[in-house]
Design an enzyme around this catalytic site. Structure first.
Site, mmCIF file in Angstrom:
data_model
loop_
_atom_site.group_PDB
_atom_site.id
_atom_site.type_symbol
_atom_site.label_atom_id
_atom_site.label_comp_id
_atom_site.label_asym_id
_atom_site.label_seq_id
_atom_site.Cartn_x
_atom_site.Cartn_y
_atom_site.Cartn_z
ATOM 1 N N LYS A 62 0.835 -1.215 0.000
ATOM 2 C CA LYS A 62 0.000 0.000 0.000
ATOM 3 C C LYS A 62 0.859 1.250 0.000
ATOM 4 O O LYS A 62 0.477 2.256 -0.579
ATOM 5 C CB LYS A 62 -0.958 0.017 1.204
ATOM 6 C CG LYS A 62 -2.006 -1.067 1.126
ATOM 7 C CD LYS A 62 -3.414 -0.527 0.971
ATOM 8 C CE LYS A 62 -4.356 -1.679 0.766
ATOM 9 N NZ LYS A 62 -5.665 -1.506 0.377
ATOM 10 N N LYS A 121 -9.021 -9.482 -10.934
ATOM 11 C CA LYS A 121 -10.257 -9.565 -10.170
ATOM 12 C C LYS A 121 -11.035 -8.244 -10.252
ATOM 13 O O LYS A 121 -10.444 -7.191 -10.486
ATOM 14 C CB LYS A 121 -9.983 -9.940 -8.723
ATOM 15 C CG LYS A 121 -9.571 -8.803 -7.825
ATOM 16 C CD LYS A 121 -9.542 -9.269 -6.383
ATOM 17 C CE LYS A 121 -9.395 -8.093 -5.434
ATOM 18 N NZ LYS A 121 -10.603 -7.298 -5.289
ATOM 19 N N LYS A 128 -13.223 -2.732 -6.281
ATOM 20 C CA LYS A 128 -13.992 -1.493 -6.137
ATOM 21 C C LYS A 128 -13.138 -0.266 -6.402
ATOM 22 O O LYS A 128 -13.645 0.765 -6.838
ATOM 23 C CB LYS A 128 -14.700 -1.424 -4.780
ATOM 24 C CG LYS A 128 -13.843 -1.492 -3.549
ATOM 25 C CD LYS A 128 -14.724 -1.277 -2.329
ATOM 26 C CE LYS A 128 -14.304 -2.061 -1.105
ATOM 27 N NZ LYS A 128 -12.972 -1.771 -0.585
#
Ligand code: ATP
Ligand code: MG
Length: 341
Positions: free
Chosen positions: A117, A207, A210
């Site tokens: 991240k 995948k 969102k």
């Protein structure tokens, strides 16, 4: 009674992938253990801005996220089901501080998600992002949760929570915290052989996510059903020209077959046999588009029937329960570390 605990991060609009891969299995688990466990659903709202978010939308997303779970079938009338916001239970942040002081910096630095991240958000690497696995440990240990159904990406954090609990139990020579079950037991508890992965509609090798920028790649639970149907109609497929379930060579078609089986509650093998040998991708897309449209209309109707006041009442009730359990645990820890007698 065992405690099952799960957090629902709602910093963005969830997708059909989140629904099928996380909401439905969690709701099923809550039905399965309706009588034999305490089932804690919480909104990890303090975790929401460990990476940048739109703060003006956060509160509404929190309320909506709860509605989504209820619309997915969570039985909020079950006295063993508790829904609460992390930020309304101050003991989470308080215990986090204490756990921070019992977590070696080196151990926290090994968390792969922080490394990933921080590479994704190089301009916004905060202490919060670094520290969040320890807040997560507090989220779990405060309630003596044994089972914490999480995706693969969270297993390392769960292991960290377990290690912190073991260390503190040993140091203070008492069973301060129930140990979260080890990885294999967690996976077995979720009845998972392999985690479900709904694919992106535009690049089915990836995948559905969102946070993906391409709106056409994902179906949002808030999408207009007709728009969603259009996204299915324009989903990327292949040039094989025959409908087969083959994730390697035909991931787009296989993804559509998977979505169809899950939305219509039919065994994937039955859906595959229905379409075996057929050649019209258009027919398959129309059928799946129809199922998606049907699902979204019914789902959104259920969501719209739940008022903000209903949600607030559910949260406030859950927060009374959560504060009581969490404060008891916090006090026990404060005594152990010598803050009180
Ligand atoms: P982001 O892009 O922000 O990482 P995400 O769509 O991956 O968002 P998460 O918040 O990371 O969503 O995950 C929430 C839950 O949804 C997790 O349990 C995760 O395993 C599940 N999930 C996410 N995407 C999918 C998918 N495409 N298919 C099945 N399950 C999914
Ligand atoms: Mg993710």
């Amino acid at each position: 009674m065992n405690t099952i605990l799960t957090g629902v991060r709602v910093n963005e609009e969830p997708t059909l992938g989140n629904f099928l891969g996380a909401y439905v299995p969690m709701v099923n688990l809550s039905h399965e253990h309706a009588k034999d466990s305490q089932i804690n659903f919480f909104v990890p709202d303090l975790h929401s801005f460990t990476t940048p978010v739109e703060h003006s939308k956060l509160y509404d997303l929190t309320i909506k996220g709860v509605k989504y779970y209820i619309a997915a079938g969570l039985d909020v009338d079950n006295p063993n089901v508790h829904f609460y916001r992390q930020s309304r239970v101050p003991a989470h942040a308080q215990l986090c501080w204490i756990l921070d002081c019992f977590t070696p910096f080196g151990e926290a630095s090994r968390m792969t998600q922080f490394k990933e991240k921080s590479a994704e958000h190089p301009d916004a690497i905060t202490v919060g992002l670094f520290n969040y696995p320890i807040l997560m440990a507090a989220d779990i240990l405060l309630y003596d949760a044994k089972y914490v159904p999480v995706g693969e990406d969270q297993l390392q954090h769960l292991e960290l929570a377990r290690n912190i609990a073991i260390r503190m139990n040993n140091k203070f020579n008492q069973e301060l915290f129930t140990l979260p079950a080890p990885e294999q037991e967690q996976i077995k508890f979720m009845h998972l052989k392999k985690a479900l992965r709904i694919r992106s509609l535009t690049d089915p090798t990836k995948k559905m996510s969102k946070s993906a920028e391409n709106e056409k790649s994902k179906i949002l639970l808030s999408d207009d059903p007709k728009q969603a149907a259009k996204k299915i109609m324009s989903a990327t497929t292949d040039s094989e020209g025959v409908i087969r379930f083959d994730m390697i060579n035909q991931p787009g078609i296989s993804n559509l077959l998977t979505i169809e089986s899950l939305l219509t509650n039919r065994d994937i093998q039955d859906v595959i046999s229905d379409w075996a040998g057929q050649t019209s991708y258009g027919d398959l897309k129309r059928k799946v588009a129809d199922s998606v449209m049907h699902f979204l209309s019914g789902f959104q109707e259920r969501v719209n029937a739940i008022t903000d006041d209903d949600v607030k009442a559910i949260l406030e009730k859950g927060e009374l329960y959560a504060n009581e359990i969490a404060n008891n645990k916090l006090l026990q820890v404060e005594k152990a570390v010598g803050l009180y007698k």
